[in-house]
Design an enzyme around this catalytic site. Structure first.
Site, mmCIF file in Angstrom:
data_model
loop_
_atom_site.group_PDB
_atom_site.id
_atom_site.type_symbol
_atom_site.label_atom_id
_atom_site.label_comp_id
_atom_site.label_asym_id
_atom_site.label_seq_id
_atom_site.Cartn_x
_atom_site.Cartn_y
_atom_site.Cartn_z
ATOM 1 N N SER A 31 -23.926 -42.764 14.436
ATOM 2 C CA SER A 31 -24.398 -43.650 13.312
ATOM 3 C C SER A 31 -24.480 -45.051 13.925
ATOM 4 O O SER A 31 -23.402 -45.846 14.029
ATOM 5 C CB SER A 31 -23.642 -43.833 12.061
ATOM 6 O OG SER A 31 -23.491 -42.400 11.388
ATOM 7 N N LYS B 259 -29.597 -42.700 7.701
ATOM 8 C CA LYS B 259 -28.198 -42.483 7.571
ATOM 9 C C LYS B 259 -27.737 -44.053 7.101
ATOM 10 O O LYS B 259 -26.939 -43.908 6.235
ATOM 11 C CB LYS B 259 -27.722 -42.509 8.949
ATOM 12 C CG LYS B 259 -26.026 -42.677 9.090
ATOM 13 C CD LYS B 259 -25.378 -41.433 7.992
ATOM 14 C CE LYS B 259 -23.987 -41.661 7.916
ATOM 15 N NZ LYS B 259 -23.370 -41.415 9.360
ATOM 16 N N LYS C 125 -18.978 -51.196 9.901
ATOM 17 C CA LYS C 125 -20.255 -51.241 10.878
ATOM 18 C C LYS C 125 -21.401 -50.764 10.122
ATOM 19 O O LYS C 125 -22.404 -51.385 10.420
ATOM 20 C CB LYS C 125 -19.715 -50.258 11.774
ATOM 21 C CG LYS C 125 -20.594 -50.082 13.144
ATOM 22 C CD LYS C 125 -21.432 -48.880 12.969
ATOM 23 C CE LYS C 125 -20.589 -47.604 13.152
ATOM 24 N NZ LYS C 125 -21.227 -46.547 13.053
#
Length: 302
Positions: A102, A177, A245
């Site tokens: 990701s 995502k 993140k």
């Protein structure tokens, strides 16, 4: 895709190991490379490669499952002293790279352009479902790339996930995502606030959760992460640090697009607070700990 295809897998961590394990169980020949120790059963059943370049030289399809954008860049293009996937793809037209990490959608497009220039295919295929989904082969896999290339790797992805979707062009899987991570983070925050409110008001949070599971507020987050908040089971399925993140990626991309994401920014600050409190390696359901610190009250006693 023929069962005789040789498959590469780079990154055998919490998510990568069970994902690669399903390919191994399906009978594919695996060539692997990972940071740290190689877990069983790969030591005895797969070919361990010294570098990402070696994986790419020997495999027809190369999967990558590492934590962040710089990690993917290093795997693909190497760094001083190490050779990346791109080096192994030279003179190997027709191979396919599938990045399940990701990472930044914009960087993904740049990485893909460089791999495509070598005459190879590229699919970005980030996953959702955490360690539980990886082990159960029930991951949601969001893909971006050429339809023909996707068709070649779909049988492999279906060994690892149940909901495998081609969202659009390269980078669109990563966009999907990021959207997923926004929704999940906001739902975790909402469940945390609701259970904390109930507990502080003197109600039994477990019974409140049970009641809410039968109403419109019901969700997988309430079911799974709500239970974790009540039982204080914060062993990582998906770490706070990784969700930090992902929310940073969301905010960076939103800034570039000129889009305001105020609720996402709030959830990101809660994740930051959790990390500052020393909970960065716990499951993202531990976001409730930041809310508890603000309230000076826990949903249930630790």
């Amino acid at each position: 895709m023929s069962q005789s295809k040789k498959i590469g897998f780079i990154g055998l961590g919490i998510m990568g190991a069970p994902m690669a394990g399903h390919l191994l169980d399906a009978g594919y020949q695996l060539f692997v490379n990972t940071q740290g120790n190689t877990p069983e059963p790969f030591i005895s059943k797969a070919t361990i490669c010294a570098s990402a370049a070696d994986v790419a030289r020997q495999a027809d399809v190369i999967f990558i499952m590492v934590p962040d954008t710089p990690d993917v860049e290093k795997v693909l293009f190497g760094e001083p002293g190490t050779l990346g996937v791109a080096e192994g793809l030279k003179d190997s037209r027709g191979k396919i790279v599938v990045d399940c990490s990701s990472i930044d959608p914009i960087a993904t497009k740049g990485f893909a352009k460089r791999i495509l220039a070598l005459g190879c295919g590229y699919i970005d295929a980030p996953v959702s479902g955490g360690e539980v989904g990886a082990k159960a082969a029930s991951l949601t896999i969001m893909c971006g790339g050429d339809e023909g290339t996707f068709g070649q790797v779909r049988p492999l992805l279906e060994k690892m996930g149940k909901n495998v979707t081609l969202v659009g062009n390269v980078g669109d899987g990563q966009v999907c995502k990021v959207a997923n991570q926004i929704i999940v983070a906001l739902n975790i925050a909402a469940v945390g606030e609701a259970l904390l409110f109930a507990s502080k008001a003197g109600a039994d949070p477990a019974k409140v959760r049970q009641a809410l599971m039968g109403g419109f507020a019901s969700s997988r987050i309430l079911e799974v992460h709500g239970e974790r908040m009540i039982k204080r089971t914060f062993a990582p399925g998906f770490r706070i640090s990784l969700h930090q993140k992902d929310l940073n990626l969301a905010l960076q991309s939103a800034r570039a697009l000129g889009v305001a994401l105020p609720q996402t920014a709030g959830a990101a600050q809660l994740m930051n607070a959790c990390a500052a409190l020393g909970h960065g390696q716990q499951d993202h359901s531990a976001l409730v700990r930041a809310l508890e610190a603000l309230a000076q009250h826990t949903v249930t006693p630790d």
